[in-house]
Write an enzyme that holds these catalytic residues in place. Structure first.
Site, short mmCIF file in Angstrom:
data_model
loop_
_atom_site.label_atom_id
_atom_site.label_comp_id
_atom_site.label_asym_id
_atom_site.label_seq_id
_atom_site.Cartn_x
_atom_site.Cartn_y
_atom_site.Cartn_z
N ASP A 12 0.82 -1.23 0.00
CA ASP A 12 0.00 0.00 0.00
C ASP A 12 0.84 1.27 0.00
O ASP A 12 0.44 2.30 0.53
CB ASP A 12 -0.96 0.04 1.22
CG ASP A 12 -1.78 -1.22 1.32
OD1 ASP A 12 -2.27 -1.68 0.28
OD2 ASP A 12 -1.94 -1.75 2.43
N HIS A 40 -4.33 -2.47 -5.95
CA HIS A 40 -3.80 -1.14 -6.20
C HIS A 40 -4.99 -0.22 -6.41
O HIS A 40 -5.94 -0.60 -7.07
CB HIS A 40 -3.01 -1.11 -7.50
CG HIS A 40 -1.78 -1.94 -7.47
ND1 HIS A 40 -0.81 -1.79 -6.51
CD2 HIS A 40 -1.35 -2.89 -8.30
CE1 HIS A 40 0.16 -2.64 -6.77
NE2 HIS A 40 -0.14 -3.32 -7.84
P1 GDP Z 1 -0.26 0.05 -3.73
O1 GDP Z 1 -0.84 -1.25 -3.32
O2 GDP Z 1 1.17 0.17 -3.36
O3 GDP Z 1 -0.50 0.36 -5.17
O4 GDP Z 1 -0.97 1.16 -2.88
P2 GDP Z 1 -2.54 1.46 -2.71
O5 GDP Z 1 -3.16 1.69 -4.00
O6 GDP Z 1 -3.18 0.52 -1.80
O7 GDP Z 1 -2.45 2.76 -1.81
C1 GDP Z 1 -2.13 3.93 -2.25
C2 GDP Z 1 -3.28 4.88 -1.99
O8 GDP Z 1 -2.76 6.14 -1.90
C3 GDP Z 1 -4.27 4.92 -3.13
O9 GDP Z 1 -5.54 5.28 -2.65
C4 GDP Z 1 -3.69 6.00 -4.03
O10 GDP Z 1 -4.66 6.64 -4.83
C5 GDP Z 1 -3.17 6.95 -3.01
N1 GDP Z 1 -1.96 7.67 -3.36
C6 GDP Z 1 -0.87 7.26 -4.06
N2 GDP Z 1 0.06 8.24 -4.08
C7 GDP Z 1 -0.46 9.27 -3.36
C8 GDP Z 1 0.02 10.54 -2.97
O11 GDP Z 1 1.15 10.94 -3.28
N3 GDP Z 1 -0.81 11.30 -2.21
C9 GDP Z 1 -2.05 10.90 -1.80
N4 GDP Z 1 -2.78 11.70 -1.06
N5 GDP Z 1 -2.52 9.69 -2.14
C10 GDP Z 1 -1.74 8.89 -2.90
#
Ligand code: GDP
Length: 426
Positions: A12, A40
């Site tokens: 995440d 994701h």
């Molecule tokens: P992954 O499993 O590593 O792809 O991560 P996730 O998708 O579970 O979690 C990332 C969350 O943070 C998602 O809701 C993204 O839209 C959000 N996100 C990613 N980068 C950023 C950022 O720089 N700022 C904010 N506020 N949200 C982000």
């Protein structure tokens, strides 16, 4: 050339967003491990999507999305996901599924549930997607490769053998209904019909693509600390989350992986059980959870509230090292804008001694965080596009973390969108 996007922590970290962003210049995006147990979240012009099986490149017309042999392939989930994105107006993606990928069977999911029930309070916090039973069977050599779907006779013999074995456990350990050969055969026939148009000799396809100079992006799931070898065993996932495994789970030469972009979140979050040294609780945690990610820190697959904590230098430095990081993408920094002061975990105290090296699980469970408090920047940094325009305390936070990690932070993400990114030339 190949680039890998992987996680430094417990998952995440925002890998989906970084992959989606880097997908702009990639030709092929490959999932190489894991299954539908994690997800994701991606925000782009088509809307907001939670992907579990499809690579984050499915939103581009110019990319081909590949499910590598290392993935735990849940065919019904894959097809539901394709349908859900097409329904929202995304053009039908080009998808290839490795003929060597193995399939998650309905009984893997059942076994996962039964085992969690059996362990009750002592469970591992499984998402009950069948991942652990799936990988156990893969290595016990009783899994089903996609390529096997096309030979009914051989399939039947194997199914009979598997039912015999599984039914002993179902009857005597779990006291649950038994498997029937014909049901499993029917399930496999359904999968064959669904997957047939996409089946591909993926390692050959990628080999040829490399020879043609194509750019390939490997997309990891979860993060270093969930790796079965190098993570917080046994509170880990069942397939390797490391960039090195990309070579195996996609079938590409290891020396072609030129760039390893390790995604590191500006604070910590984790799902499931296991030691989490910099964890915070109560109102402090609730507030960070509410403000975190894009609309709160809740699991993309399960909706479970994530456990929250401050940035953990010890875990992240290790997480980056074990990935073989060339670049760190530091994400979700904008979320910390509400804090007057930001604690960072810079060491672990274990039995009265402070260390900055990540220990094995038994020691980790005894670790207490050593915190250093940095001043916050107390404003919204979303929309900023150049590093110099970030508030001074924000740059200091980034540079402090970078120095402690010992790996270059070349990208800073300050919002969930594709354009919310600040490149730093290193
Ligand atoms: P992954 O499993 O590593 O792809 O991560 P996730 O998708 O579970 O979690 C990332 C969350 O943070 C998602 O809701 C993204 O839209 C959000 N996100 C990613 N980068 C950023 C950022 O720089 N700022 C904010 N506020 N949200 C982000």
């Amino acid at each position: 050339m190949i680039k890998a996007v992987v996680g430094a922590n417990w998952g995440d970290e925002g890998k989906g967003k970084i992959t989606d962003m880097l997908g702009e210049t990639a030709d092929i995006i490959v999932r190489f491990q894991g299954g539908a147990n994690a997800g994701h979240t991606i925000v782009n012009n088509y809307g907001k999507f939670a992907l579990h099986t499809l690579p984050s490149g499915v939103f581009y017309n110019h990319t081909t999305s590949v499910i590598g042999n290392g993935v735990a392939l849940n065919i019904p989930v894959l097809f539901k996901e394709i349908q859900s994105i097409v329904d929202k107006g995304v053009p039908m993606p080009k998808i290839k599924v490795s003929d060597r990928a193995q399939m998650v069977m309905s009984y893997h999911i059942l076994f996962d549930q039964y085992e969690e029930e059996r362990l009750a309070g002592k469970s591992f916090g499984s998402t009950k997607s069948g991942i652990a039973p799936f990988y156990s069977d893969k290595y016990a050599k009783i899994g089903f490769q996609v390529s096997e779907l096309f030979d009914e006779e051989r399939l039947k013999e194997k199914v009979e053998n598997i039912c015999e074995k599984k039914n002993v456990m179902l009857e005597h350990l779990y006291h649950k209904p038994l498997l029937k050969v014909e049901d499993i055969m029917e399930e496999l026939r359904t999968y064959r019909e669904m997957v047939e148009p996409y089946v591909c000799d993926v390692s050959l396809y990628l080999w040829n693509a490399l020879k043609e100079g194509k750019e390939i992006l490997l997309e990891g799931q979860l993060g270093s600390l969930k790796d079965p070898d190098h993570g917080i065993y046994p509170m880990v996932t069942s397939s390797s989350t490391l960039a090195a495994y990309g070579a195996i789970g996609a079938g590409v030469p290891p020396y072609e992986i030129k760039q390893i972009i390790t995604v590191c979140k500006a604070y910590s979050s984790a799902v499931g059980a296991g030691a989490f040294v910099s964890e915070i609780f109560g109102e402090e945690a609730d507030e960070l959870r509410r403000r975190g990610g894009d609309g709160g820190e809740f699991g993309a697959t399960t909706g479970r509230p994530r456990r929250m904590g401050w940035f953990d230098v010890v875990a992240s430095k290790y997480g980056c090292r074990i990935q073989g990081t060339t670049d760190v993408a530091f994400t979700v920094l904008d979320v910390l804008g509400y804090l007057e002061e930001i604690p960072v975990c810079i060491g672990y105290e274990i039995d009265g001694e402070v260390t900055t090296e990540f220990p094995v699980t038994a020691k980790l469970e005894k670790a207490k965080p050593v915190l250093e408090v940095l001043p916050g920047w107390n404003c919204d940094i979303r929309g900023i596009r150049t590093y110099e325009d970030l508030p001074e305390n924000c740059r200091k936070y980034i540079e402090f973390v970078e120095e402690k990690l010992g790996f270059p932070i070349t990208m800073v993400s300050n919002g969930p969108g594709r354009e919310d990114i600040i490149y730093r030339n290193k």
